[in-house]
Design a protein around this motif. Structure first.
Motif, PDB file in Angstrom:
ATOM      1  N   THR A 361       0.850  -1.196   0.000  1.00 43.41           N
ATOM      2  CA  THR A 361       0.000   0.000   0.000  1.00 43.41           C
ATOM      3  C   THR A 361       0.878   1.235   0.000  1.00 43.41           C
ATOM      4  OG1 THR A 361      -1.733  -1.147   1.237  1.00 43.41           O
ATOM      5  CG2 THR A 361      -1.815   1.260   1.213  1.00 43.41           C
ATOM      6  N   PRO A 362       0.928   1.982  -1.120  1.00 44.46           N
ATOM      7  CA  PRO A 362       1.791   3.177  -1.159  1.00 44.46           C
ATOM      8  C   PRO A 362       1.282   4.279  -0.237  1.00 44.46           C
ATOM      9  CG  PRO A 362       0.471   3.027  -3.162  1.00 44.46           C
ATOM     10  CD  PRO A 362       0.221   1.759  -2.388  1.00 44.46           C
ATOM     11  N   GLU A 363       2.207   4.980   0.373  1.00 46.02           N
ATOM     12  CA  GLU A 363       1.894   6.107   1.242  1.00 46.02           C
ATOM     13  C   GLU A 363       2.813   7.278   0.895  1.00 46.02           C
ATOM     14  OE1 GLU A 363      -0.502   6.245   3.358  1.00 46.02           O
ATOM     15  OE2 GLU A 363      -1.082   4.137   3.604  1.00 46.02           O
ATOM     16  N   PRO A 364       2.393   8.506   1.136  1.00 44.82           N
ATOM     17  CA  PRO A 364       3.260   9.659   0.879  1.00 44.82           C
ATOM     18  C   PRO A 364       4.499   9.628   1.763  1.00 44.82           C
ATOM     19  CG  PRO A 364       0.967  10.341   1.163  1.00 44.82           C
ATOM     20  CD  PRO A 364       1.042   8.906   1.588  1.00 44.82           C
ATOM     21  N   TRP A 365       5.641  10.083   1.199  1.00 46.54           N
ATOM     22  CA  TRP A 365       6.872  10.153   1.993  1.00 46.54           C
ATOM     23  C   TRP A 365       7.774  11.253   1.439  1.00 46.54           C
ATOM     24  CZ3 TRP A 365      11.926   8.010   0.433  1.00 46.54           C
ATOM     25  CH2 TRP A 365      11.937   7.552  -0.881  1.00 46.54           C
ATOM     26  N   ALA A 366       8.781  11.611   2.212  1.00 45.79           N
ATOM     27  CA  ALA A 366       9.680  12.702   1.854  1.00 45.79           C
ATOM     28  C   ALA A 366      10.769  12.191   0.922  1.00 45.79           C
ATOM     29  CB  ALA A 366      10.292  13.314   3.114  1.00 45.79           C
ATOM     30  N   MET A 367      10.492  12.173  -0.376  1.00 47.21           N
ATOM     31  CA  MET A 367      11.462  11.688  -1.360  1.00 47.21           C
ATOM     32  C   MET A 367      12.581  12.696  -1.564  1.00 47.21           C
ATOM     33  SD  MET A 367       9.608   9.762  -4.510  1.00 47.21           S
ATOM     34  CE  MET A 367      11.246   9.444  -5.179  1.00 47.21           C
ATOM     35  N   PRO A 368      13.834  12.224  -1.712  1.00 45.46           N
ATOM     36  CA  PRO A 368      14.935  13.150  -1.994  1.00 45.46           C
ATOM     37  C   PRO A 368      14.704  13.904  -3.299  1.00 45.46           C
ATOM     38  CG  PRO A 368      15.757  10.961  -1.406  1.00 45.46           C
ATOM     39  CD  PRO A 368      14.280  10.830  -1.587  1.00 45.46           C
ATOM     40  N   GLY A 369      15.012  15.210  -3.290  1.00 49.03           N
ATOM     41  CA  GLY A 369      14.911  16.016  -4.500  1.00 49.03           C
ATOM     42  C   GLY A 369      13.596  16.748  -4.663  1.00 49.03           C
ATOM     43  N   TYR A 370      12.635  16.534  -3.741  1.00 53.43           N
ATOM     44  CA  TYR A 370      11.319  17.160  -3.865  1.00 53.43           C
ATOM     45  C   TYR A 370      11.067  18.060  -2.663  1.00 53.43           C
ATOM     46  CZ  TYR A 370      10.620  13.657  -7.501  1.00 53.43           C
ATOM     47  OH  TYR A 370      10.765  12.885  -8.622  1.00 53.43           O
ATOM     48  N   ASP A 371      10.220  19.067  -2.852  1.00 51.61           N
ATOM     49  CA  ASP A 371       9.985  20.032  -1.780  1.00 51.61           C
ATOM     50  C   ASP A 371       8.730  19.737  -0.974  1.00 51.61           C
ATOM     51  OD1 ASP A 371       8.019  20.719  -3.578  1.00 51.61           O
ATOM     52  OD2 ASP A 371       8.618  22.816  -3.788  1.00 51.61           O
ATOM     53  N   SER A 372       8.094  18.585  -1.231  1.00 53.94           N
ATOM     54  CA  SER A 372       6.941  18.165  -0.442  1.00 53.94           C
ATOM     55  C   SER A 372       6.914  16.644  -0.429  1.00 53.94           C
ATOM     56  CB  SER A 372       5.632  18.696  -1.051  1.00 53.94           C
ATOM     57  OG  SER A 372       5.365  18.069  -2.295  1.00 53.94           O
ATOM     58  N   ASP A 373       6.083  16.064   0.434  1.00 56.45           N
ATOM     59  CA  ASP A 373       5.913  14.618   0.409  1.00 56.45           C
ATOM     60  C   ASP A 373       5.366  14.204  -0.961  1.00 56.45           C
ATOM     61  OD1 ASP A 373       6.777  14.525   2.977  1.00 56.45           O
ATOM     62  OD2 ASP A 373       4.879  13.859   3.859  1.00 56.45           O
ATOM     63  N   VAL A 374       5.771  13.032  -1.408  1.00 60.59           N
ATOM     64  CA  VAL A 374       5.346  12.507  -2.710  1.00 60.59           C
ATOM     65  C   VAL A 374       4.849  11.085  -2.504  1.00 60.59           C
ATOM     66  CG1 VAL A 374       6.109  11.851  -5.032  1.00 60.59           C
ATOM     67  CG2 VAL A 374       6.984  13.939  -3.976  1.00 60.59           C
ATOM     68  N   ILE A 375       3.771  10.726  -3.189  1.00 65.89           N
ATOM     69  CA  ILE A 375       3.312   9.349  -3.184  1.00 65.89           C
ATOM     70  C   ILE A 375       3.603   8.740  -4.545  1.00 65.89           C
ATOM     71  CG2 ILE A 375       0.938   9.989  -3.845  1.00 65.89           C
ATOM     72  CD1 ILE A 375       0.007   7.553  -2.125  1.00 65.89           C
ATOM     73  N   MET A 376       4.096   7.524  -4.546  1.00 69.04           N
ATOM     74  CA  MET A 376       4.436   6.853  -5.803  1.00 69.04           C
ATOM     75  C   MET A 376       3.911   5.431  -5.783  1.00 69.04           C
ATOM     76  SD  MET A 376       8.180   8.009  -7.121  1.00 69.04           S
ATOM     77  CE  MET A 376       8.418   9.659  -7.778  1.00 69.04           C
ATOM     78  N   ALA A 377       3.297   5.041  -6.892  1.00 70.29           N
ATOM     79  CA  ALA A 377       2.869   3.659  -7.099  1.00 70.29           C
ATOM     80  C   ALA A 377       3.668   3.110  -8.260  1.00 70.29           C
ATOM     81  CB  ALA A 377       1.378   3.612  -7.423  1.00 70.29           C
ATOM     82  N   ALA A 378       4.391   2.016  -8.023  1.00 71.57           N
ATOM     83  CA  ALA A 378       5.221   1.450  -9.090  1.00 71.57           C
ATOM     84  C   ALA A 378       5.604   0.027  -8.734  1.00 71.57           C
ATOM     85  CB  ALA A 378       6.469   2.300  -9.304  1.00 71.57           C
ATOM     86  N   GLY A 379       4.793  -0.914  -9.148  1.00 75.35           N
ATOM     87  CA  GLY A 379       5.142  -2.323  -8.976  1.00 75.35           C
ATOM     88  C   GLY A 379       5.850  -2.795 -10.224  1.00 75.35           C
ATOM     89  N   ALA A 380       7.124  -2.414 -10.366  1.00 81.46           N
ATOM     90  CA  ALA A 380       7.824  -2.567 -11.640  1.00 81.46           C
ATOM     91  C   ALA A 380       8.891  -3.650 -11.586  1.00 81.46           C
ATOM     92  CB  ALA A 380       8.464  -1.238 -12.017  1.00 81.46           C
ATOM     93  N   PHE A 381       9.229  -4.179 -12.754  1.00 84.21           N
ATOM     94  CA  PHE A 381      10.330  -5.134 -12.878  1.00 84.21           C
ATOM     95  C   PHE A 381      11.672  -4.421 -12.728  1.00 84.21           C
ATOM     96  CE2 PHE A 381       6.829  -7.022 -15.326  1.00 84.21           C
ATOM     97  CZ  PHE A 381       6.751  -8.275 -14.718  1.00 84.21           C
ATOM     98  N   VAL A 382      11.722  -3.145 -13.137  1.00 81.91           N
ATOM     99  CA  VAL A 382      12.908  -2.308 -12.983  1.00 81.91           C
ATOM    100  C   VAL A 382      12.553  -1.186 -12.023  1.00 81.91           C
ATOM    101  CG1 VAL A 382      14.519  -0.746 -14.145  1.00 81.91           C
ATOM    102  CG2 VAL A 382      13.757  -2.840 -15.303  1.00 81.91           C
ATOM    103  N   GLN A 383      13.303  -1.058 -10.947  1.00 85.21           N
ATOM    104  CA  GLN A 383      12.980  -0.069  -9.918  1.00 85.21           C
ATOM    105  C   GLN A 383      12.903   1.337 -10.502  1.00 85.21           C
ATOM    106  OE1 GLN A 383      15.841   1.487  -6.801  1.00 85.21           O
ATOM    107  NE2 GLN A 383      14.697   0.033  -5.555  1.00 85.21           N
TER     108      GLN A 383
END
Length: 431
Positions: A361-383
């Protein structure tokens, strides 16, 4: 036919899609047959263009062999770069697994061609979030600003058109390079067509012929029949885990364009004196070649998914960019929900439709390089591969989500239906 549809609907139901959502999606899909046929025609053209580039460059089985160490005389690497140059109608290319992402590719192109005292201009407003730190708009270690490169921008007009008087005023004797972001990033502005990019470059070159025009081509490759290098771009830059990698490239980026500017980027990527002569391929060449071969078809499937999403959510009353009828110039679809719950539910639906990590279950988090929390959904074969089914968005107004990818149209369709299912279950939409 009806019996086969019933069997398919049953499987959708087993995978969590309610009959209401399936029927709604089916109705939208039927209305898009003519639009999808037009996408298939572009896929066919671009497929032939890539095959022609491979044949022209005399690709052979020996190109797939791995090299190590310095990577001197790497046949596969050299021919792959010739293929990219031919496919993009450019003088030269730099295509390397040592380029870690799209931001890195842009940073290499910028820092390779800018010197202390030069100025960088963006004539299309604020660049993508991660490039802000590369430039130094937001202070960061090693930014261009730390090396004495200044930055200026001309914002787009409210209707998304270029502010030509402001651009002309911003150009000056120190303007060495112009960066043009094709896609919208985390903004709700229109994506730039190749035609519009060509018009902008022509205007800039008329004012200052010696300026280097670089286009951030991420998410735009093979969406149209032309690329920015066909309309005057000196450099065109992107990531291999987006469109041109076809879902097979495990890492990498590309820079294509005028030979002297590509060479400058190569000296920044490796070191002065070495440039393109080093950089082992480490066994990824087959994936790079085959990914490029598949890229037009994979991009076409992702494009159908974006058009489908636009029509689904526009019909439900949400603001979508582009809308369901506009011409397409990248694979990204923006949907504005106006509230964080909508962005979160959408992303959770995309994750639930993934072949990998569907239970997460994706949740918002403080990703490097962004000025706000970001939520990302990506169930990928390549990260992090955003040519695969993915969605993301910053947790700040106007609370828009950005959907892209799908290695096949059928998987993109499933992801959109699952996003709608999650919104329906959360009481955020009604059918």
């Amino acid at each position: 036919m009806e019996q086969r549809d019933a069997v398919t609907e049953t499987l959708y139901k087993e995978m969590g899609i309610s009959p209401r959502v399936w029927a709604f999606g089916r109705q939208i899909e039927e209305e898009l047959k003519e639009r999808f046929a037009a996408i298939d025609e572009t896929v066919e053209y671009n497929q032939l263009k890539v095959v022609h580039a491979m044949q022209e460059s005399r690709v052979e089985a020996a190109c797939f062999a791995a090299t190590s160490g310095y990577g001197y005389n790497d046949l596969g690497r050299e021919k792959l770069e010739a293929v990219y140059a031919a496919a993009f109608h450019a003088e030269a290319a730099l295509v390397r697994p040592q380029i870690t992402c799209g931001t890195h590719a842009l940073a290499v192109a910028l820092s390779g061609n800018l010197r202390p005292g030069d100025e960088l201009l963006s004539p299309v407003g604020k660049p993508y979030d991660t490039l802000e730190e590369v430039i130094g708009i937001r202070p960061s270690n090693g930014s261009l600003a730390e090396y004495g490169v200044t930055y200026r921008q001309a914002d787009l007009l409210p209707d998304g058109s270029f502010d030509y008087p402001a651009i002309e005023k911003a150009l000056n004797e120190r303007t060495r390079m112009v960066t043009i972001q094709r896609s919208k990033g985390y903004q709700t502005r229109p994506t730039l067509s190749v035609k519009r990019i060509g018009e902008l470059i022509a205007f800039i070159k008329k004012q200052k012929p010696d300026v280097i025009c670089m286009v951030d081509n991420c998410y735009g490759e093979f969406v149209e029949r032309l690329e920015p290098t066909d309309v005057g771009a000196d450099l065109c830059v992107g990531s291999l885990i987006k469109n041109p990698g076809g879902g097979l490239a495990p890492v990498g980026g590309y820079i294509v364009g005028k030979e002297k500017y590509v060479e400058n980027a190569a000296y920044r990527l490796t070191s002065p004196g070495l440039g393109k002569e080093v950089g082992a391929s480490l066994g990824v060449m087959t994936s790079f070649y085959q990914g490029l071969f598949l890229a037009p078809s994979v991009t076409g499937g992702a494009l159908k998914g974006a058009v489908f999403a636009a029509n689904i959510y526009e019909r439900l009353g949400f603001s979508v960019i582009p809308d369901g009828r506009e011409s397409r110039h990248d694979i990204i679809q923006a949907v504005t929900f106006g509230k964080p719950e909508g962005v979160i539910a959408f992303c959770q639906g995309i994750q639930a439709a993934a072949p990998v990590d569907s239970y997460v279950t994706p949740e918002p988090w403080a990703m490097p390089g962004y000025d706000s929390d970001v939520i990302m959904a990506a169930g990928a074969f390549v990260q992090g591969s955003s040519i695969e089914l993915s969605a993301d968005g910053p947790m700040k107004p106007p609370y828009a989500v950005y959907f892209q990818g799908g290695l096949t149209w059928q998987h993109a369709k499933f992801g959109i239906l699952m996003s709608l299912q999650k919104l329906l279950e959360a009481g955020l939409v009604t059918l």
